[in-house]
Scaffold this motif. Structure first.
Motif, PDB file in Angstrom:
ATOM      1  N   MET A   9      -2.196  -7.826   8.499  1.00 11.93           N
ATOM      2  CA  MET A   9      -1.578  -6.508   8.349  1.00 11.93           C
ATOM      3  C   MET A   9      -1.315  -6.212   6.875  1.00 11.93           C
ATOM      4  SD  MET A   9      -1.450  -5.060  11.252  1.00 11.93           S
ATOM      5  CE  MET A   9      -0.350  -3.717  10.911  1.00 11.93           C
ATOM      6  N   LEU A  10      -0.868  -7.224   6.134  1.00 11.30           N
ATOM      7  CA  LEU A  10      -0.638  -7.079   4.701  1.00 11.30           C
ATOM      8  C   LEU A  10      -1.930  -6.701   3.996  1.00 11.30           C
ATOM      9  CD1 LEU A  10       1.276  -7.363   2.263  1.00 11.30           C
ATOM     10  CD2 LEU A  10       0.645  -9.787   2.197  1.00 11.30           C
ATOM     11  N   PHE A  11      -3.001  -7.395   4.315  1.00 12.52           N
ATOM     12  CA  PHE A  11      -4.333  -7.111   3.773  1.00 12.52           C
ATOM     13  C   PHE A  11      -4.707  -5.646   4.019  1.00 12.52           C
ATOM     14  CE2 PHE A  11      -8.854  -6.852   5.096  1.00 12.52           C
ATOM     15  CZ  PHE A  11      -9.470  -7.065   3.878  1.00 12.52           C
ATOM     16  N   SER A  12      -4.520  -5.193   5.233  1.00 16.71           N
ATOM     17  CA  SER A  12      -4.877  -3.828   5.610  1.00 16.71           C
ATOM     18  C   SER A  12      -4.028  -2.795   4.859  1.00 16.71           C
ATOM     19  CB  SER A  12      -4.710  -3.666   7.121  1.00 16.71           C
ATOM     20  OG  SER A  12      -5.012  -2.356   7.512  1.00 16.71           O
ATOM     21  N   VAL A  13      -2.727  -3.003   4.823  1.00 25.43           N
ATOM     22  CA  VAL A  13      -1.824  -2.056   4.165  1.00 25.43           C
ATOM     23  C   VAL A  13      -2.105  -1.988   2.661  1.00 25.43           C
ATOM     24  CG1 VAL A  13       0.597  -1.663   3.525  1.00 25.43           C
ATOM     25  CG2 VAL A  13      -0.002  -2.177   5.890  1.00 25.43           C
ATOM     26  N   ILE A  14      -2.261  -3.141   2.036  1.00 27.84           N
ATOM     27  CA  ILE A  14      -2.506  -3.156   0.586  1.00 27.84           C
ATOM     28  C   ILE A  14      -3.824  -2.473   0.255  1.00 27.84           C
ATOM     29  CG2 ILE A  14      -2.978  -4.657  -1.405  1.00 27.84           C
ATOM     30  CD1 ILE A  14       0.002  -4.436  -0.681  1.00 27.84           C
ATOM     31  N   ASN A  15      -4.875  -2.773   1.000  1.00 29.36           N
ATOM     32  CA  ASN A  15      -6.163  -2.122   0.722  1.00 29.36           C
ATOM     33  C   ASN A  15      -6.104  -0.617   0.970  1.00 29.36           C
ATOM     34  OD1 ASN A  15      -7.665  -4.171  -0.370  1.00 29.36           O
ATOM     35  ND2 ASN A  15      -8.637  -4.742   1.541  1.00 29.36           N
ATOM     36  N   MET A  16      -5.375  -0.185   1.991  1.00 31.76           N
ATOM     37  CA  MET A  16      -5.222   1.245   2.247  1.00 31.76           C
ATOM     38  C   MET A  16      -4.504   1.910   1.070  1.00 31.76           C
ATOM     39  SD  MET A  16      -3.071   3.227   5.202  1.00 31.76           S
ATOM     40  CE  MET A  16      -1.536   2.619   4.506  1.00 31.76           C
ATOM     41  N   LYS A  17      -3.429   1.281   0.587  1.00 34.60           N
ATOM     42  CA  LYS A  17      -2.681   1.839  -0.547  1.00 34.60           C
ATOM     43  C   LYS A  17      -3.540   1.862  -1.807  1.00 34.60           C
ATOM     44  CE  LYS A  17       1.886   2.084   0.746  1.00 34.60           C
ATOM     45  NZ  LYS A  17       2.061   3.526   0.682  1.00 34.60           N
ATOM     46  N   LEU A  18      -4.303   0.796  -2.043  1.00 35.83           N
ATOM     47  CA  LEU A  18      -5.185   0.771  -3.207  1.00 35.83           C
ATOM     48  C   LEU A  18      -6.238   1.870  -3.112  1.00 35.83           C
ATOM     49  CD1 LEU A  18      -5.652  -3.074  -3.642  1.00 35.83           C
ATOM     50  CD2 LEU A  18      -4.529  -1.533  -5.264  1.00 35.83           C
ATOM     51  N   ASP A  20      -6.050   4.734  -1.311  1.00 26.80           N
ATOM     52  CA  ASP A  20      -5.515   6.096  -1.235  1.00 26.80           C
ATOM     53  C   ASP A  20      -4.573   6.497  -2.364  1.00 26.80           C
ATOM     54  OD1 ASP A  20      -6.913   6.256   1.148  1.00 26.80           O
ATOM     55  OD2 ASP A  20      -5.132   6.046   2.421  1.00 26.80           O
ATOM     56  N   ASP A  21      -3.854   5.513  -2.940  1.00 29.15           N
ATOM     57  CA  ASP A  21      -2.750   5.885  -3.829  1.00 29.15           C
ATOM     58  C   ASP A  21      -2.763   5.278  -5.225  1.00 29.15           C
ATOM     59  OD1 ASP A  21      -1.603   7.366  -1.686  1.00 29.15           O
ATOM     60  OD2 ASP A  21      -0.645   5.556  -0.910  1.00 29.15           O
ATOM     61  N   TYR A  22      -3.481   4.180  -5.431  1.00 29.93           N
ATOM     62  CA  TYR A  22      -3.370   3.462  -6.704  1.00 29.93           C
ATOM     63  C   TYR A  22      -4.745   3.128  -7.277  1.00 29.93           C
ATOM     64  CZ  TYR A  22       1.456   2.914  -5.212  1.00 29.93           C
ATOM     65  OH  TYR A  22       2.736   3.170  -4.804  1.00 29.93           O
ATOM     66  N   SER A  23      -4.841   3.232  -8.587  1.00 32.30           N
ATOM     67  CA  SER A  23      -6.114   2.944  -9.249  1.00 32.30           C
ATOM     68  C   SER A  23      -6.263   1.474  -9.636  1.00 32.30           C
ATOM     69  CB  SER A  23      -6.273   3.826 -10.487  1.00 32.30           C
ATOM     70  OG  SER A  23      -5.242   3.540 -11.416  1.00 32.30           O
ATOM     71  N   SER A  24      -5.183   0.691  -9.457  1.00 30.24           N
ATOM     72  CA  SER A  24      -5.262  -0.733  -9.778  1.00 30.24           C
ATOM     73  C   SER A  24      -4.167  -1.502  -9.041  1.00 30.24           C
ATOM     74  CB  SER A  24      -5.112  -0.968 -11.283  1.00 30.24           C
ATOM     75  OG  SER A  24      -3.780  -0.725 -11.681  1.00 30.24           O
ATOM     76  N   LEU A  25      -4.369  -2.801  -8.929  1.00 31.93           N
ATOM     77  CA  LEU A  25      -3.365  -3.662  -8.312  1.00 31.93           C
ATOM     78  C   LEU A  25      -2.097  -3.689  -9.168  1.00 31.93           C
ATOM     79  CD1 LEU A  25      -2.621  -5.572  -6.026  1.00 31.93           C
ATOM     80  CD2 LEU A  25      -3.696  -7.425  -7.329  1.00 31.93           C
ATOM     81  N   ASP A  26      -2.257  -3.683 -10.476  1.00 27.88           N
ATOM     82  CA  ASP A  26      -1.091  -3.662 -11.369  1.00 27.88           C
ATOM     83  C   ASP A  26      -0.237  -2.416 -11.130  1.00 27.88           C
ATOM     84  OD1 ASP A  26      -1.551  -6.093 -12.731  1.00 27.88           O
ATOM     85  OD2 ASP A  26      -3.015  -5.113 -14.027  1.00 27.88           O
ATOM     86  N   GLU A  27      -0.882  -1.282 -10.995  1.00 35.50           N
ATOM     87  CA  GLU A  27      -0.161  -0.026 -10.754  1.00 35.50           C
ATOM     88  C   GLU A  27       0.593  -0.092  -9.420  1.00 35.50           C
ATOM     89  OE1 GLU A  27      -1.045   4.735 -10.146  1.00 35.50           O
ATOM     90  OE2 GLU A  27      -2.692   3.432 -10.755  1.00 35.50           O
ATOM     91  N   TYR A  50      -8.941 -10.593  -4.799  1.00 36.54           N
ATOM     92  CA  TYR A  50      -8.917  -9.230  -5.322  1.00 36.54           C
ATOM     93  C   TYR A  50     -10.130  -8.988  -6.201  1.00 36.54           C
ATOM     94  CZ  TYR A  50      -7.451  -5.029  -7.792  1.00 36.54           C
ATOM     95  OH  TYR A  50      -7.389  -3.768  -8.320  1.00 36.54           O
ATOM     96  N   SER A  51     -10.795  -7.859  -6.004  1.00 38.39           N
ATOM     97  CA  SER A  51     -11.910  -7.433  -6.843  1.00 38.39           C
ATOM     98  C   SER A  51     -11.444  -6.257  -7.691  1.00 38.39           C
ATOM     99  CB  SER A  51     -13.099  -7.012  -5.978  1.00 38.39           C
ATOM    100  OG  SER A  51     -14.053  -6.331  -6.759  1.00 38.39           O
ATOM    101  N   ARG A  52     -11.348  -6.471  -8.971  1.00 39.07           N
ATOM    102  CA  ARG A  52     -10.934  -5.393  -9.883  1.00 39.07           C
ATOM    103  C   ARG A  52     -11.969  -4.265  -9.884  1.00 39.07           C
ATOM    104  NH1 ARG A  52      -8.801  -7.442 -15.360  1.00 39.07           N
ATOM    105  NH2 ARG A  52      -7.194  -8.014 -13.891  1.00 39.07           N
ATOM    106  N   GLU A  53     -13.244  -4.619  -9.840  1.00 41.05           N
ATOM    107  CA  GLU A  53     -14.307  -3.594  -9.856  1.00 41.05           C
ATOM    108  C   GLU A  53     -14.227  -2.670  -8.648  1.00 41.05           C
ATOM    109  OE1 GLU A  53     -15.623  -7.037  -9.815  1.00 41.05           O
ATOM    110  OE2 GLU A  53     -15.246  -7.134 -11.963  1.00 41.05           O
ATOM    111  N   ASN A  54     -13.891  -3.243  -7.496  1.00 42.59           N
ATOM    112  CA  ASN A  54     -13.820  -2.458  -6.261  1.00 42.59           C
ATOM    113  C   ASN A  54     -12.403  -2.011  -5.921  1.00 42.59           C
ATOM    114  OD1 ASN A  54     -16.659  -2.680  -5.446  1.00 42.59           O
ATOM    115  ND2 ASN A  54     -16.179  -4.851  -5.347  1.00 42.59           N
TER     116      ASN A  54
END
Length: 58
Positions: A9-18, A20-27, A50-54
């Motif tokens: 679930m964490l994987f799914s939520v984080i990828n959805m947020k990345l 839809d809402d964020y241009s990077s994991l740092d952001e 984590y893939s920075r390119e994707n």
């Protein structure tokens, strides 16, 4: 927002947020007040990297 404890679930939520809402994991981590190292390790423990390119975990 409270993040799910279940790794899939964490994987799914984080990828959805990345996607839809964020241009990077740092952001995402800065905005949500999440320790990046902890998040990355939790997902790495179940086989995701984590893939920075994707801008997503896979």
């Amino acid at each position: 927002m409270t993040l799910p404890e279940d790794p899939m679930m964490l994987f799914s939520v984080i990828n959805m947020k990345l996607r839809d809402d964020y241009s990077s994991l740092d952001e995402l981590c800065d905005d949500m007040h999440i320790k990046k190292e902890t998040l990355v390790q939790k997902l790495k423990n179940v086989g995701f990297e984590y893939s920075r390119e994707n801008n997503k975990f896979w």
